[in-house]
Design an enzyme around this catalytic site. Structure first.
Site, short mmCIF file in Angstrom:
data_model
loop_
_atom_site.label_atom_id
_atom_site.label_comp_id
_atom_site.label_asym_id
_atom_site.label_seq_id
_atom_site.Cartn_x
_atom_site.Cartn_y
_atom_site.Cartn_z
N LEU B 313 45.18 33.54 31.22
CA LEU B 313 44.49 33.24 32.46
C LEU B 313 42.99 33.14 32.24
CD1 LEU B 313 46.07 36.21 34.32
CD2 LEU B 313 46.44 33.89 35.10
N ASP B 314 42.38 32.25 32.96
CA ASP B 314 40.94 32.22 33.03
C ASP B 314 40.56 33.16 34.18
OD1 ASP B 314 38.34 31.32 32.59
OD2 ASP B 314 38.53 29.94 34.28
#
Lengths: 76, 633
Positions: B313-314
């Site tokens: 995930l960013d």
């Protein structure tokens, strides 16, 4: 080159798909044929000097399928 | 011939009904009124009537060099007819046609989700002519640059720019956000969204399939037809299987000299459920996703996503909303509310995201006071400053305070350090060079991030990794509140790609979730790229899965849906292969004949369709918003 989008009545048998695909592909000047089974749509690129969207529509009608709507997009 | 073909395919259902009546009449003649000759005649008529549409389909397929199921059935029926088994031939054609009818009806159901989406596409528009009059035209007839009028409650027919009027737009079909957004002159509007109120005139920028909404529909339509590896295998298999059955039938006839047995083999060998089983699961699964704002690019994406074990995930814009909000504030003055009102008044003059977060926070506290302010000047890299005869005000960072010799007490310094350690941006306010407020502002965590990630883990995801360009402290602080296994901070976009590559080399199947704007390389590198919350062209092109709504609830649903769809496909293949195997055993044992074989076939086709339909209604449990708030605290 132009792109034709034909809306057909609901397709129910997967073999109809192959049939339409081959019949349209066999037309002169037609490429990139895509039959969308679930959406009941046929997309194809065609050379306007060799064939027309109405001609493709006739080919499909001859196979026994309803063509409800024909759309043509000119490619730049 | 062609006319007959069309007439028959249009009236196929009526023909099927007629055959049913004829068979019923025949049975009545045979067993009730005992006139077997009449019974036989009825069966002959039924057989011929039923064989015509099937034979026509078979013939037109054969013309295009396709050996279809219809061909197998046609040969079998003609064969049965020749040997005088009129009852068998009538029953087989009836079951085949009736099965087609049921298939058609049930397939409509599996396609319903996408159909409801396409029906939301605008069809007509109010075109404004040069003389100012409007006329209703088909959207296909519009061109770029045309002006169209949209009345309150109306649907936006094109993508374009507002050139007159303002209104609230409901853009749920594009962004998944159901709260109406105010839009005025110069703002972009999207086809498929609705105006809640206000009349607007739009200058068209794109029409029909070129609009964002058009692209979403196109994507879903193509996705439903792009096959999973299993489906592609079956398809290839079926093109050889059907001719093979024909050859086996002929071989059986030659070897055993048993003609009835040979034609029975043709009927039993029909690959009905096999051909429809895998695609129908795909259609239902992808349709369910589309209905819930999850666009999956075809069977391949569904299949790979179901095998994902590592989710990367960013942080900014993905785990967090990308919108700033106030985390905590400390006050040192006598009148806290007045000081906050002052701060809000100052921040109102700036369009900095930090300022907007503060204005919103003060507004949410119910502080309505609007104090008079001196004229303000921007001190570059420090903040805002203003001075008149009454007082002097400073709003900005620690450097601004230091430059003006504002004294910061030990306790205030502790508050500031605390905010900094949490990774917040800190805003200070001083009046007459006396510190009044310390405010921490941070990017807001999505309300359902925790529950959603937990649901993903419960669904079998092994590892969740957060990558961010932010500093370590801020990253750690977010990760602590979530079920995240690994955190890597202070990364450049190319570092993120390297991490994705590394995980892939370790043998993991990696999904990357990002906003699709600066993450495109990572989205493309991962086995599955998931674009979140942006109906932008970039996200649509680089992602394998697009979440129209920025929610982790949707992400978790997408994951379980992918797993269920793949399981469903396998079940259907098992049912189809099992049916053929059982029929062959039945044939050998001698309990299955042509009519009953066809009956079992049609049942198995319906079973796989009904099995796939279970996917349509499937929606993971909606998160309770109270629960989420509690969990986040």
């Amino acid at each position: 080159m132009a792109k034709a989008i034909l809306q057909l009545g609901a397709l129910t048998c997967p073999s109809c798909m192959t049939k339409i695909q081959k019949a349209v592909e066999n037309q002169d000047g037609v490429s990139n044929v895509k039959v969308l089974f679930n959406a009941g749509k046929v997309r194809a690129d065609f050379d306007e000097s060799k064939t027309s969207a109405d001609n493709l529509s006739d080919v499909i009608t001859d196979l026994g399928y309803d063509v409800l709507k024909v759309k043509v997009k000119e490619n730049a | 011939m062609n006319k007959l073909n069309i007439w028959i395919s249009k009236h196929q259902n009526k023909i099927t009904a007629a055959i049913a009546i004829l068979i019923a009449l025949s049975l009545i003649s045979n067993y009730l009124i005992k006139i077997p000759v009449a019974g036989t005649v009825f069966m002959i008529i039924a057989s011929i009537l039923g064989a015509i549409p099937v034979a026509l389909h078979a013939f037109s397929a054969l013309k295009n060099k396709v050996i279809s199921i219809e061909l197998l059935v046609t040969i079998a029926v003609i064969g049965a007819f020749i040997i005088g088994e009129y009852e068998e031939s009538a029953v087989v054609t009836f079951l085949f046609l009736f099965g087609n009818y049921l298939e058609q009806k049930t397939l409509e159901k599996t396609r319903s989700s996408v159909k409801s989406l396409t029906q939301m596409a605008p069809t007509t528009a109010e075109l404004v002519n040069e003389d100012g009059k409007t006329e209703t035209v088909d959207v296909d007839d519009l061109d770029e640059g045309d002006h169209v009028l949209v009345k309150p409650g109306g649907q936006i027919p094109v993508d374009g720019k507002i050139i007159d009027g303002t209104g609230y737009m409901n853009e749920a079909s594009i962004t998944g956000e159901s709260t109406p957004v105010k839009k005025g002159i110069g703002d972009k509007v999207f086809a498929g969204s609705l105006t809640d109120n206000g009349t607007i005139t739009i200058e068209t920028t794109s029409v029909g399939e070129d609009t964002t909404f058009g692209k979403i529909i196109e994507l879903v339509e193509e996705a439903q037809d792009s096959q999973s590896p299993a489906a592609r295998f079956i398809d290839k298999f079926a093109t050889y299987y059907t001719p093979a059955v024909l050859i086996i039938g002929i071989l059986v006839w030659i070897i055993t000299q048993d003609f009835p047995l040979a034609i029975t083999v043709l009927v039993l060998g029909c690959p009905g459920a096999l051909v429809i089983g895998a695609p129908v699961s795909n259609v239902a699964g992808i349709g369910n996703g589309a209905k819930n704002g999850i666009l999956m690019k075809g069977g391949n994406a569904v299949n790979t996503f179901s095998h994902v074990d590592t989710l990367v995930l960013d942080k900014t814009g993905t785990l967090t909303t990308g919108k700033m909000s106030v985390t905590e504030f400390s006050d040192y003055g006598k009148d806290k509310n007045h000081d906050l009102a002052l701060l809000s008044a100052v921040e109102k003059t700036s369009d900095h995201p930090l300022g907007q977060a503060i204005v919103k926070h003060v507004n949410d506290l119910g502080i309505k006071e609007t104090p008079e302010l001196p004229e303000l000047d921007t001190v570059k890299g420090q903040g805002l400053m203003g001075q008149n005869d009454d007082f002097k005000i400073l709003v900005g960072n620690a450097r601004l305070m230091k430059a003006n010799n504002v004294k910061i007490s030990a306790s205030a310094q502790k508050d500031i350090d605390g905010r900094m350690n949490d990774g917040d941006s800190v805003v200070l306010m001083a009046v007459n060079d006396e510190l009044r407020l310390v405010i921490g502002v941070n990017d807001q965590l999505r309300s359902d991030a925790r529950e959603g990630l937990q649901a993903l883990k419960d669904a079998g995801l092994k590892r969740i990794v957060m990558l961010t360009g932010d500093n370590k402290v801020a990253a750690q602080r977010v990760a602590e509140r979530l079920p995240i296994d690994e955190v890597h901070a202070e990364l450049l976009p190319e570092d993120k790609v390297d991490f994705v590559k590394k995980f892939k080399e370790q043998g993991s199947t990696v999904a990357f979730v990002g906003d699709g704007i600066n993450d495109s390389p990572s989205l493309a590198t991962a086995d599955i790229g998931i674009g979140m919350g942006t109906g932008t062209d970039v996200a649509i092109e680089t992602s394998d899965i697009i979440l129209v709504k920025s929610s982790f609830d949707a992400l978790a649903h997408a994951y379980t849906l992918a797993k269920k769809t793949v399981a469903n496909t396998k079940e259907n293949i098992f049912i189809a292969v099992g049916t053929v195997a059982l029929l062959l055993i039945g044939l050998v044992v001698g309990v299955i004949h042509m009519g009953s074989g066809m009956f079992v076939h049609e049942i198995s086709i319906l079973v796989v369709i009904f099995n796939a339909m279970r996917l349509i209604g499937n929606k993971s449990q909606k998160l309770d918003s109270n629960q989420v708030v509690q969990a986040a605290n």
